[in-house]
Design a protein around this motif. Structure first.
Motif, PDB file in Angstrom:
ATOM      1  N   ILE A   1     -17.882   4.980  15.403  1.00  0.00           N
ATOM      2  CA  ILE A   1     -16.540   4.417  15.239  1.00  0.00           C
ATOM      3  C   ILE A   1     -15.951   4.143  16.612  1.00  0.00           C
ATOM      4  N   ASP A   2     -15.555   2.902  16.860  1.00  0.00           N
ATOM      5  CA  ASP A   2     -14.954   2.543  18.136  1.00  0.00           C
ATOM      6  C   ASP A   2     -13.493   2.980  18.215  1.00  0.00           C
ATOM      7  N   ARG A   3     -12.781   2.832  17.097  1.00  0.00           N
ATOM      8  CA  ARG A   3     -11.365   3.193  17.052  1.00  0.00           C
ATOM      9  C   ARG A   3     -11.010   3.762  15.687  1.00  0.00           C
ATOM     10  N   PRO A   4     -10.130   4.723  15.640  1.00  0.00           N
ATOM     11  CA  PRO A   4      -9.629   5.177  14.341  1.00  0.00           C
ATOM     12  C   PRO A   4      -8.674   4.143  13.754  1.00  0.00           C
ATOM     13  N   ALA A   5      -8.413   4.236  12.481  1.00  0.00           N
ATOM     14  CA  ALA A   5      -7.489   3.321  11.811  1.00  0.00           C
ATOM     15  C   ALA A   5      -6.560   4.114  10.909  1.00  0.00           C
ATOM     16  N   LEU A   6      -5.363   3.599  10.718  1.00  0.00           N
ATOM     17  CA  LEU A   6      -4.382   4.236   9.845  1.00  0.00           C
ATOM     18  C   LEU A   6      -4.465   3.593   8.466  1.00  0.00           C
ATOM     19  N   ALA A   7      -4.767   4.406   7.450  1.00  0.00           N
ATOM     20  CA  ALA A   7      -4.941   3.899   6.084  1.00  0.00           C
ATOM     21  C   ALA A   7      -3.926   4.549   5.149  1.00  0.00           C
ATOM     22  N   ALA A   8      -3.452   3.770   4.192  1.00  0.00           N
ATOM     23  CA  ALA A   8      -2.513   4.292   3.194  1.00  0.00           C
ATOM     24  C   ALA A   8      -2.861   3.725   1.833  1.00  0.00           C
ATOM     25  N   ILE A   9      -2.378   4.387   0.794  1.00  0.00           N
ATOM     26  CA  ILE A   9      -2.568   3.892  -0.564  1.00  0.00           C
ATOM     27  C   ILE A   9      -1.259   3.291  -1.066  1.00  0.00           C
ATOM     28  N   MET A  10      -1.383   2.194  -1.800  1.00  0.00           N
ATOM     29  CA  MET A  10      -0.213   1.504  -2.339  1.00  0.00           C
ATOM     30  C   MET A  10      -0.424   1.220  -3.821  1.00  0.00           C
ATOM     31  N   PRO A  11       0.673   1.121  -4.584  1.00  0.00           N
ATOM     32  CA  PRO A  11       0.535   0.873  -6.024  1.00  0.00           C
ATOM     33  C   PRO A  11       0.093  -0.553  -6.317  1.00  0.00           C
ATOM     34  N   THR A  12      -0.522  -0.726  -7.486  1.00  0.00           N
ATOM     35  CA  THR A  12      -0.920  -2.053  -7.955  1.00  0.00           C
ATOM     36  C   THR A  12      -0.508  -2.208  -9.415  1.00  0.00           C
ATOM     37  N   LEU A  13      -0.754  -3.372  -9.959  1.00  0.00           N
ATOM     38  CA  LEU A  13      -0.468  -3.616 -11.376  1.00  0.00           C
ATOM     39  C   LEU A  13      -1.490  -2.945 -12.284  1.00  0.00           C
ATOM     40  N   GLN A  14      -2.613  -2.517 -11.703  1.00  0.00           N
ATOM     41  CA  GLN A  14      -3.646  -1.865 -12.493  1.00  0.00           C
ATOM     42  C   GLN A  14      -3.469  -0.339 -12.449  1.00  0.00           C
ATOM     43  N   ALA A  15      -4.385   0.376 -13.072  1.00  0.00           N
ATOM     44  CA  ALA A  15      -4.282   1.839 -13.118  1.00  0.00           C
ATOM     45  C   ALA A  15      -4.621   2.476 -11.780  1.00  0.00           C
ATOM     46  N   HIS A  16      -5.337   1.748 -10.927  1.00  0.00           N
ATOM     47  CA  HIS A  16      -5.756   2.305  -9.638  1.00  0.00           C
ATOM     48  C   HIS A  16      -4.855   1.816  -8.505  1.00  0.00           C
ATOM     49  N   ASP A  17      -4.799   2.582  -7.411  1.00  0.00           N
ATOM     50  CA  ASP A  17      -4.092   2.172  -6.203  1.00  0.00           C
ATOM     51  C   ASP A  17      -5.013   1.341  -5.320  1.00  0.00           C
ATOM     52  N   VAL A  18      -4.440   0.734  -4.280  1.00  0.00           N
ATOM     53  CA  VAL A  18      -5.227  -0.005  -3.301  1.00  0.00           C
ATOM     54  C   VAL A  18      -5.097   0.692  -1.954  1.00  0.00           C
ATOM     55  N   VAL A  19      -6.206   0.817  -1.246  1.00  0.00           N
ATOM     56  CA  VAL A  19      -6.224   1.376   0.103  1.00  0.00           C
ATOM     57  C   VAL A  19      -6.109   0.224   1.087  1.00  0.00           C
ATOM     58  N   MET A  20      -5.218   0.362   2.071  1.00  0.00           N
ATOM     59  CA  MET A  20      -5.066  -0.687   3.077  1.00  0.00           C
ATOM     60  C   MET A  20      -5.143  -0.086   4.468  1.00  0.00           C
ATOM     61  N   LEU A  21      -5.858  -0.752   5.354  1.00  0.00           N
ATOM     62  CA  LEU A  21      -6.006  -0.338   6.737  1.00  0.00           C
ATOM     63  C   LEU A  21      -6.441  -1.541   7.578  1.00  0.00           C
ATOM     64  N   ASP A  22      -6.081  -1.578   8.838  1.00  0.00           N
ATOM     65  CA  ASP A  22      -5.331  -0.660   9.645  1.00  0.00           C
ATOM     66  C   ASP A  22      -3.834  -0.994   9.502  1.00  0.00           C
ATOM     67  N   LEU A  23      -2.983   0.025   9.552  1.00  0.00           N
ATOM     68  CA  LEU A  23      -1.554  -0.197   9.374  1.00  0.00           C
ATOM     69  C   LEU A  23      -0.747   0.044  10.650  1.00  0.00           C
ATOM     70  N   GLY A  24      -1.422   0.032  11.794  1.00  0.00           N
ATOM     71  CA  GLY A  24      -0.668   0.128  13.031  1.00  0.00           C
ATOM     72  C   GLY A  24      -1.286   0.956  14.119  1.00  0.00           C
ATOM     73  N   ALA A  25      -2.464   1.510  13.906  1.00  0.00           N
ATOM     74  CA  ALA A  25      -3.092   2.313  14.958  1.00  0.00           C
ATOM     75  C   ALA A  25      -3.545   1.430  16.121  1.00  0.00           C
ATOM     76  N   ASN A  26      -3.992   0.205  15.820  1.00  0.00           N
ATOM     77  CA  ASN A  26      -4.446  -0.742  16.846  1.00  0.00           C
ATOM     78  C   ASN A  26      -3.908  -2.124  16.514  1.00  0.00           C
ATOM     79  N   THR A  27      -3.267  -2.767  17.468  1.00  0.00           N
ATOM     80  CA  THR A  27      -2.693  -4.079  17.166  1.00  0.00           C
ATOM     81  C   THR A  27      -3.752  -5.165  17.036  1.00  0.00           C
ATOM     82  N   GLU A  28      -4.904  -4.975  17.680  1.00  0.00           N
ATOM     83  CA  GLU A  28      -5.960  -5.978  17.624  1.00  0.00           C
ATOM     84  C   GLU A  28      -7.247  -5.351  17.110  1.00  0.00           C
TER      85      GLU A  28
END
Length: 361
Positions: free
Chosen positions: A124-151
């Protein structure tokens, strides 16, 4: 079976000790296998524990009265990593005194301290910030990177995809989560060179059957919460903007409904009739029910609670942390990276990673 204890930065967040201790107590009430190292002002923590004997029995206090400020520069905060509640909580993971750390403090400082103390995992070159968000389905969605690295270059994005999929398998239960790259369109020719290169690398790896994920091309920002994908991968700049736009839209809808239902007597009656539906909507949009962003790619588990989280939100972040420990997140990521192989990254990558950036989410 007791899990490795969780270090709590009791001084972080908008309300500090009270909310952090109440949140830990709520989590402990639901999960009696949780044990804690509470880091912060010992006198204030002791006073807060008077109302939570169950938590007191499962906790040790590490006294510290130095706190990282909410607007403090990461470069300044990191110099006090050995004296602040945040730094000592992270260091407990490094020394093995805790299995994971949770903080609601300064995101940039937490990222900097965690990266310095725990280092990134091999591959791994860089860590990433990941979070879960709600969706219209029964499962959540994981999204990353959310701000640990701008590029992020193509190699970084592929690593994010592997880490995000490993995280998603834990929180959604899908054996092969659907992964897509955030882009301005779904066509193959759209987006930056880095995005197109990352797509080619993930397509090749997916076709080879080496990854525990299904890569399905690009996704636009208006489809993130539709539930059509399990993991959305992007750079920290775009991810942070998308996250805050989604959070702002959720607050806008909630406030608009509140205004509409209080504008007249007829509206108030309509609110009473539709209350079950509005309560369901409120529950779905409440960020406390999805609290707990994870720094993926480190040699240890560090979870960031939202600074304005309620006790319920802190409890959710603690529960997420425990789930990651129980399901051995770092080991899963290491295994998946070994399946990807360095050869794939070398063959398709276009150079070294771009410069790190300290950007609080």
């Amino acid at each position: 079976m007791s899990l490795p204890r969780i270090a709590i930065d009791a001084m972080g967040g908008d309300e500090g000790v009270r909310v952090m201790i109440e949140g830990a107590a709520l989590a402990r009430r639901d999960h009696d296998s949780f044990n804690f190292l509470l880091v912060g002002d010992g006198q204030r923590i002791e006073a807060a524990l008077d109302n939570h004997p169950n938590l007191r029995a499962a906790s040790e206090i590490l006294h510290c009265d130095d706190v990282v400020g909410g607007d403090e520069l990461p470069s300044k905060a990191i110099r006090r990593a050995k004296t602040t509640s945040m730094g000592l909580a992270v260091n407990a993971v490094k020394t093995g005194d805790a299995g994971a750390a949770v903080s609601a403090g300064n995101t940039g400082a937490l990222m900097a301290m965690s990266k310095l103390a725990l280092r990134t995992m091999p591959g791994i070159d860089r860590p990433a910030l990941a979070a879960i968000m709600p969706t219209l389905q029964a499962h959540d969605v994981v999204m990353l990177d959310l701000g640990a690295n701008t590029e992020a270059d193509a190699r970084n994005l592929v690593q994010y995809a592997v880490m995000g999929a490993a995280y998603s398998r834990i929180v959604t239960g899908f054996d092969k989560p659907v992964v897509r790259l955030l882009n301005i369109g779904t066509e193959e020719i759209k987006g930056t060179e880095e995005l197109r290169d990352a797509a080619a690398m993930l397509t090749a790896a997916s076709l080879g059957g080496t990854l525990a994920l299904q890569f399905d091309g690009f996704v636009e920002s208006d489809k993130i919460n539709r539930g059509e994908t399990h993991v959305v991968v992007t750079d920290g700049f775009s991810g942070n903007i998308a996250l805050k736009a989604i959070e702002g839209s959720a607050r806008f809808v909630t406030d608009l409904l509140r205004q509409a239902f209080t504008s007249s007597l007829r509206s108030k009656i309509g609110f009473l009739v539709s209350r079950p539906a509005t309560e369901l909507l409120k529950h779905h949009l409440d960020p406390n029910n999805h609290n707990g962003a994870v720094f993926l790619g480190l040699n240890g588990v560090v979870v960031k609670s939202h600074g304005s989280a309620t006790a319920k939100g802190v409890a959710h972040a603690v529960a997420v942390t425990a789930r990651l420990l129980e399901n051995k997140l770092t080991e899963r990521i290491a295994h998946d990276l070994s399946q990807l192989g360095e050869e794939t990254l070398r063959k398709n990558g276009r150079g070294a990673s771009s410069k790190d950036s300290e950007t609080p989410a």
